[in-house]
Design a protein around this motif. Sequence first.
Motif, short mmCIF file in Angstrom:
data_model
loop_
_atom_site.label_atom_id
_atom_site.label_comp_id
_atom_site.label_asym_id
_atom_site.label_seq_id
_atom_site.Cartn_x
_atom_site.Cartn_y
_atom_site.Cartn_z
N ARG A 55 0.93 -1.12 -0.16
CA ARG A 55 -0.02 0.14 0.34
C ARG A 55 0.80 0.75 0.17
O ARG A 55 1.96 1.83 0.13
N ALA A 56 0.76 1.88 -0.45
CA ALA A 56 1.41 3.08 -1.44
C ALA A 56 1.60 4.55 0.26
O ALA A 56 0.07 3.88 0.34
N ALA A 57 2.43 5.42 0.47
CA ALA A 57 2.00 6.30 0.93
C ALA A 57 1.48 7.29 0.45
O ALA A 57 1.05 7.29 -0.05
N ASN A 62 -5.88 14.06 10.32
CA ASN A 62 -6.37 13.74 11.02
C ASN A 62 -7.92 14.20 11.33
O ASN A 62 -8.65 15.06 11.50
N PRO A 63 -8.94 12.72 12.25
CA PRO A 63 -10.13 13.50 12.03
C PRO A 63 -10.92 14.46 13.07
O PRO A 63 -11.47 14.78 13.17
N LYS A 70 1.11 12.97 7.03
CA LYS A 70 1.15 12.00 5.89
C LYS A 70 1.17 10.15 6.66
O LYS A 70 1.59 9.91 8.16
N ILE A 71 0.21 9.24 5.71
CA ILE A 71 0.09 7.49 6.14
C ILE A 71 1.81 6.78 5.00
O ILE A 71 1.94 6.82 4.11
#
Length: 124
Positions: A55-57, A62-63, A70-71
């Motif tokens: 799974r790409a970055a 933030n809810p 960044k994830i």
Amino acid sequence: MKKSELIELLATKAEVSKAAATRMLETLTQTVVTSVKKGENFTIAGFGTFKQAQRAARKGRNPATGEAIKIGAVKTARFTPAAAFKAAVDPRAAARKAAKKAEAAPAKKVAAKAPAKKTVKGKK
């Protein structure tokens, strides 16, 4: 079905003790995890394939605060069910797929047999 129920079913069907059935199940799950961890596909014919996916970055939010974050990229496991498994779960879906495939097949043959146009150079 819970793990203990599966162990009991394996012991009954294979006519072995519950301890032996537990060892068989543990060996299977460890083998799947080890193979996928190495990046290898683990396929059980008629059941499906376990494989590693990337799974790409990406960017997210933030809810709670709405702040952009960044994830990072991650490796994950994927399971793709086999056609026989899908058909067992939903026989009507398999029938629809077969009917759709049968409709598409004659159309492809007709398109392939169409004659090519001839052109003559210098004449219109």
